[in-house]
Enzyme design. Structure first.
Site, mmCIF file in Angstrom:
data_model
loop_
_atom_site.group_PDB
_atom_site.id
_atom_site.type_symbol
_atom_site.label_atom_id
_atom_site.label_comp_id
_atom_site.label_asym_id
_atom_site.label_seq_id
_atom_site.Cartn_x
_atom_site.Cartn_y
_atom_site.Cartn_z
ATOM 1 N N ASP A 1 0.821 -1.204 0.000
ATOM 2 C CA ASP A 1 0.000 0.000 0.000
ATOM 3 C C ASP A 1 0.859 1.260 0.000
ATOM 4 O O ASP A 1 2.057 1.227 0.284
ATOM 5 C CB ASP A 1 -0.892 0.041 1.254
ATOM 6 N N TYR B 1 5.327 -10.035 7.079
ATOM 7 C CA TYR B 1 5.220 -8.592 7.262
ATOM 8 C C TYR B 1 5.478 -8.268 8.733
ATOM 9 O O TYR B 1 5.103 -9.035 9.625
ATOM 10 C CB TYR B 1 3.826 -8.092 6.902
#
Length: 245
Positions: free
Chosen positions: A53, A110
């Site tokens: 993102d 992540y």
């Protein structure tokens, strides 16, 4: 044609995510621009492993590259990095077979980092800095709800019409956390994640840790018994740490 796997690192602060967008600075867009500068008139394609993102960072992003020429890899790598803007670096280039599928990975890792200590202007781009004290026990408790297989539609940026096209039944292999020198780090591992999934999970858990919602509310939303919540964590704390094939 020749095929290569790029390993890329970037500070996502100044970019609108990985995927190329018209009129916006993106990681893919800058990489393609650098290739076109280094190899003028060449024909190429770029496919990223993970569409991070806007504002999200990467330590180990991967990209599948198709070229119509065979470069000197060492010289090509140096030339690319000279052409890329500050904040983006290709750390490795290796030749691969045509049928290598860059998005078909075994696991993605992540990390989300929360700075519970003092501001540091040289590191603030890579941490979330909460304005209020967090209850870490509640944060850990709520994170545990998301491990395993769930329909994560309510913890994604998908619209209802997209649910038919994108699989929302996903499995999170593990969510681990640790506190070290005032940095609270949350590590997610899964084969893949949906748009905004990690940030919406963390947003809900932060809300619970701040007594904005109760645990049953999170459970009901996760079980699709209630609609999505408005919570989404800031992007600066999130980094794509590792992609495993």
């Amino acid at each position: 044609m020749y095929y290569y796997l790029f390993t890329i690192q970037y500070d996502g602060t100044d970019f609108c995510g990985w995927a190329k967008q018209k009129g916006q600075p993106t990681i893919q867009g800058e990489l393609e621009l650098a290739i076109s500068r280094v190899a003028r008139n060449s024909v190429f394609r770029v496919v990223g492993a993970s569409k991070t993102d806007s504002g999200v960072h990467a330590f180990d992003q991967k990209a599948w590259i198709e070229l119509n020429f065979q470069p000197n890899v060492e010289g090509f790598l140096k030339a690319l990095n000279r052409s890329l803007p500050l904040g983006i670096q290709v750390t490795n280039v290796e030749e691969i077979s045509k049928d290598f599928r860059v998005r078909n990975c075994k696991e993605k890792t992540y990390e989300y980092k929360i700075n519970l200590g003092q501001n540091n202007v040289f590191e603030n781009r890579f941490y979330y800095l909460p304005k209020k004290a967090l209850d870490l026990d509640k944060l850990k408790e709520s994170l545990g709800l998301f491990v395993g297989t769930h329909d994560f539609f309510n913890f994604s940026g998908l619209k209802t019409e997209e649910k038919e096209m994108i699989e929302t039944l996903r499995t999170i292999n593990s969510i681990e956390s640790d506190l070290n020198d005032d940095i609270f780090k949350i590590t997610f591992k899964a084969k893949g994640f949906i748009r905004y999934q990690i940030r919406m999970i963390i947003g809900a858990c932060l809300a619970y840790s701040l007594d904005k919602i109760d645990l049953d509310k999170i459970k009901r939303v996760l079980n699709l018994e209630e609609d999505k919540m408005p919570f989404i964590a800031n992007p600066e704390g999130l980094m794509l740490k590792k992609i495993k094939y």
